[in-house]
Design a protein around this motif. Structure first.
Motif, short mmCIF file in Angstrom:
data_model
loop_
_atom_site.label_atom_id
_atom_site.label_comp_id
_atom_site.label_asym_id
_atom_site.label_seq_id
_atom_site.Cartn_x
_atom_site.Cartn_y
_atom_site.Cartn_z
N TYR A 166 -1.09 3.53 7.37
CA TYR A 166 -0.53 2.70 6.29
C TYR A 166 -1.41 1.47 6.02
CZ TYR A 166 2.38 0.10 3.17
OH TYR A 166 2.81 -0.60 2.06
N LEU A 167 -1.99 0.92 7.09
CA LEU A 167 -2.87 -0.25 6.92
C LEU A 167 -4.07 0.07 6.02
CD1 LEU A 167 -2.81 -1.76 10.53
CD2 LEU A 167 -1.71 -2.70 8.49
N ALA A 168 -4.41 1.35 5.93
CA ALA A 168 -5.49 1.76 5.02
C ALA A 168 -5.06 1.58 3.56
CB ALA A 168 -5.87 3.21 5.27
N LYS A 169 -3.75 1.55 3.34
CA LYS A 169 -3.25 1.35 1.97
C LYS A 169 -2.96 -0.12 1.71
CE LYS A 169 -0.83 5.75 2.42
NZ LYS A 169 -2.06 6.53 2.35
N ASN A 170 -2.40 -0.82 2.68
CA ASN A 170 -2.16 -2.26 2.55
C ASN A 170 -2.57 -2.92 3.87
OD1 ASN A 170 -1.20 -4.89 2.50
ND2 ASN A 170 0.68 -4.36 1.40
N PRO A 171 -3.74 -3.58 3.89
CA PRO A 171 -4.27 -4.11 5.15
C PRO A 171 -3.42 -5.24 5.75
CG PRO A 171 -5.60 -4.82 3.27
CD PRO A 171 -4.62 -3.81 2.75
N PHE A 172 -2.44 -5.76 4.96
CA PHE A 172 -1.56 -6.79 5.50
C PHE A 172 -0.32 -6.20 6.16
CE2 PHE A 172 -4.18 -8.95 2.39
CZ PHE A 172 -4.59 -10.07 3.11
N GLY A 173 -0.22 -4.87 6.14
CA GLY A 173 0.91 -4.22 6.80
C GLY A 173 2.23 -4.56 6.16
N GLN A 174 2.22 -4.66 4.82
CA GLN A 174 3.46 -4.95 4.10
C GLN A 174 3.69 -3.90 3.03
OE1 GLN A 174 2.76 -9.05 2.76
NE2 GLN A 174 4.16 -9.73 4.36
N VAL A 175 4.93 -3.77 2.60
CA VAL A 175 5.24 -2.87 1.48
C VAL A 175 5.42 -3.73 0.23
CG1 VAL A 175 6.24 -1.06 2.88
CG2 VAL A 175 7.72 -2.92 2.11
N PRO A 176 5.08 -3.22 -0.95
CA PRO A 176 4.67 -1.86 -1.27
C PRO A 176 3.16 -1.65 -1.24
CG PRO A 176 4.91 -3.09 -3.31
CD PRO A 176 5.21 -4.05 -2.18
N ALA A 177 2.79 -0.35 -1.39
CA ALA A 177 1.41 0.02 -1.73
C ALA A 177 1.52 1.11 -2.78
CB ALA A 177 0.68 0.55 -0.50
#
Ligand SMILES: N[C@@H](CCC(=O)N[C@@H](CS)C(=O)NCC(=O)O)C(=O)O
Length: 216
Positions: free
Chosen positions: A45-56
């Motif tokens: 998931y970090l590959a989609k949002n490097p801050f580890g938050q939703v959404p992406a």
């Protein structure tokens, strides 16, 4: 592949992206991220949002992005012909209003409103602790100063950026909805123009779809 939105329907930031997709009548796949098990902090998931938050959001194989307000603006610019029109590239006056009021929501309304709903709703809901009524009162006072400006503005036009429902209005929906479910709704109800605006935007069918997904 089309559009994939990653997140949890409980998240206000995810709801902001969702309500935009519904307004734009865009088909998309909603991929639930299991935040309780910490999936948003895992490598995939970090590959989609490097801050580890939703959404992406992913669009086809070549676009991956994050930050809810960036996502809504991406959707509105790249899917101009779908659903509700939010971008008017040839109308500089409209674009100036849209840009200004989007910033107002993000920098003036949301920082106070998000803290307020955290105190009132999320703290007790997630067992983080009891609501601190002193903090609530301070945040309400600060939010009242912002809503006083809205009250004047909404005496001149039906929506924040002008006569049409706009992206700035849409960005308010998730936190405004929670405020209206709490005792703090009194700060909205004390302002007739803000109160009418809130009822109006919360009645949009797109928002009803978000609530249905959240309560599913
Ligand atoms: N500014 C970001 C905020 C995203 C955000 O704070 N998401 C929250 C849920 S509403 C989240 O992922 N929290 C988990 C965490 O920060 O670890 C946006 O608008 O997308």
């Amino acid at each position: 592949m089309g559009i994939k939105l990653y997140g949890s329907a409980m998240s206000t930031a995810v709801q902001r992206a969702l309500v935009c997709l519904y307004e734009k009548e865009i088909e998309f796949e909603f991929v639930t991220v299991d935040m309780r098990s910490g999936e948003h902090k895992k490598e995939h998931y970090l590959a989609k949002n490097p801050f580890g938050q939703v959404p992406a959001l992913e669009d086809d194989d070549d676009v991956t992005m994050f930050e809810s307000r960036a996502i809504t603006q991406y959707i509105c610019h790249n899917y101009m012909d779908n659903g509700t029109q939010f971008i008017f590239p040839k109308d500089k006056k409209k674009m100036a209003g849209i840009a200004s009021w989007i910033e107002v929501e993000s920098t003036k309304f949301d920082p106070k409103a998000s803290k307020l709903v955290f105190e009132l709703i999320f703290k007790p809901m997630f067992g983080i602790g009891p609501t601190d009524m002193g903090v609530v009162s301070e945040l309400e006072d600060e939010l009242c100063k912002v809503l006083d400006v809205y009250e004047t503005r909404l005496g001149k036009c039906n929506y924040l950026s002008g006569d049409d429902f706009g992206l700035a209005d849409l960005h308010h929906l998730p936190t405004l909805s929670l405020i209206m479910d709490s005792d703090s709704k009194k700060i909205v109800e004390a302002r007739p123009n803000v109160s009418k605006w809130a009822a109006n935007i919360l009645a949009r069918p797109s928002w009803a779809k978000v609530l249905a997904l959240k309560n599913n």
